[in-house]
Scaffold this motif. Structure first.
Motif, mmCIF file in Angstrom:
data_model
loop_
_atom_site.group_PDB
_atom_site.id
_atom_site.type_symbol
_atom_site.label_atom_id
_atom_site.label_comp_id
_atom_site.label_asym_id
_atom_site.label_seq_id
_atom_site.Cartn_x
_atom_site.Cartn_y
_atom_site.Cartn_z
ATOM 1 N N ARG A 142 0.840 -1.181 0.000
ATOM 2 C CA ARG A 142 0.000 0.000 0.000
ATOM 3 C C ARG A 142 0.883 1.241 0.000
ATOM 4 N NH1 ARG A 142 -4.499 -0.747 -1.990
ATOM 5 N NH2 ARG A 142 -5.218 1.179 -1.000
ATOM 6 N N ASP A 175 -6.366 11.402 -0.954
ATOM 7 C CA ASP A 175 -7.158 10.877 -2.059
ATOM 8 C C ASP A 175 -6.306 10.379 -3.219
ATOM 9 O OD1 ASP A 175 -9.515 11.452 -0.704
ATOM 10 O OD2 ASP A 175 -9.635 13.478 -1.532
ATOM 11 N N GLY A 212 -4.250 7.916 -5.457
ATOM 12 C CA GLY A 212 -4.402 6.486 -5.648
ATOM 13 C C GLY A 212 -3.190 5.698 -5.199
ATOM 14 N N ASN A 213 -3.391 4.391 -4.979
ATOM 15 C CA ASN A 213 -2.287 3.520 -4.594
ATOM 16 C C ASN A 213 -1.250 3.438 -5.708
ATOM 17 O OD1 ASN A 213 -1.096 1.654 -2.679
ATOM 18 N ND2 ASN A 213 -1.628 0.017 -4.103
ATOM 19 N N PHE A 265 -3.335 7.487 -11.881
ATOM 20 C CA PHE A 265 -3.784 8.738 -11.267
ATOM 21 C C PHE A 265 -3.332 9.925 -12.107
ATOM 22 C CE2 PHE A 265 -4.024 11.818 -7.672
ATOM 23 C CZ PHE A 265 -5.294 11.509 -7.220
ATOM 24 N N SER A 268 -5.682 9.986 -15.212
ATOM 25 C CA SER A 268 -7.073 10.385 -14.992
ATOM 26 C C SER A 268 -7.218 11.838 -14.556
ATOM 27 C CB SER A 268 -7.732 9.459 -13.962
ATOM 28 O OG SER A 268 -7.067 9.551 -12.706
#
Length: 239
Positions: free
Chosen positions: A97, A160, A162-163, A168, A171
């Motif tokens: 993570r 917020d 992303g992993n 990311f 987008s």
């Protein structure tokens, strides 16, 4: 089209990559048919095939019999974690993570600015991130991004993020990573890094430096990932 001094097939290749970088062609999707592309570019089918062949050889596209030619998304996570063990107590492979520790707007150090093809006064977004597995930190990362291309990241709560960062970037900023160059070195852990990785100061760490490029070869990200040498493994198959 690109530099007129280049052979025609190379100019076709560069134009195709520019279409991906601009979002006209989407990674994961098929490119237009040979008939459509030869009409569009006004070239012989042999020249077109040679351009596509180079993209297939570079791992950026893949031909599928009877279906067409598709744009590939490189597996950057698989690349990084071929170097560092990512197994739990039972030996099962897992993806660590990620957590962003900080985000700052600042000029990059000289060597990184040069790699990103920026003036030393130009601003970058610097991210500090850790990768964890079962609460233990496997990697510490420093990431520099050209602020003009990634400005949207300054307006998103770091909780917020992303992993996985590359989807990311795509987008939220419209920036697609197509390839990367990595360099591995070994160094001793400074106190701050040692504390984050849970090792002793002066213990060996492996640093993976990555320059990530867009499909059009524009430098988009410079990253330094550090992990304890005790978690590092290198394997190469020779045939």
């Amino acid at each position: 089209m690109t530099d007129e001094r280049l052979p025609l097939y190379q100019r076709l290749r560069d134009d195709m990559l520019a279409k991906i970088a601009a979002g006209e062609w989407t990674p994961g999707g098929a490119i237009p048919t040979e008939a459509e592309l030869t009409r569009h570019y006004g070239v012989a089918v042999g020249t077109l095939r040679k351009a596509v062949d180079t993209l297939v050889q570079d791992g950026l596209m893949k031909r599928s019999q009877g279906r067409g030619t598709f744009i590939l998304r490189p597996n950057f996570e698989g690349s990084l974690f071929r170097f560092f063990r990512q197994v739990d107590a039972h030996g099962d492979r897992r993806i660590p993570r990620s957590r962003i520790l900080s985000r700052h707007l600042e000029p990059a150090p000289g060597d990184i600015a040069e790699a990103l093809e920026l003036m030393e006064t130009e601003q970058t977004i610097r991210l500090e991130r850790i990768r964890q597995l079962d609460g233990a930190t496997l990697l510490h990362e420093e990431i520099w991004l050209p602020a003009t291309r990634f400005d949207a990241l300054m307006h998103i709560d770091i909780a917020d993020f992303g992993n996985l960062l590359y989807p990311f970037y795509e987008s939220h900023c419209g920036q697609l990573i197509g390839s990367a160059r990595e360099t591995l070195t070994v160094e001793t852990a400074q106190a701050t890094i040692a504390d984050i990785l849970g090792i002793g100061t002066g213990q060996p760490v492996v640093m993976v430096e990555r320059l990530a490029l867009g499909y059009d070869r524009t430098p988009l990200e410079y990253r330094r990932s550090r992990g304890a040498a005790s978690t590092f493994r290198y394997q190469v198959d020779i045939s």
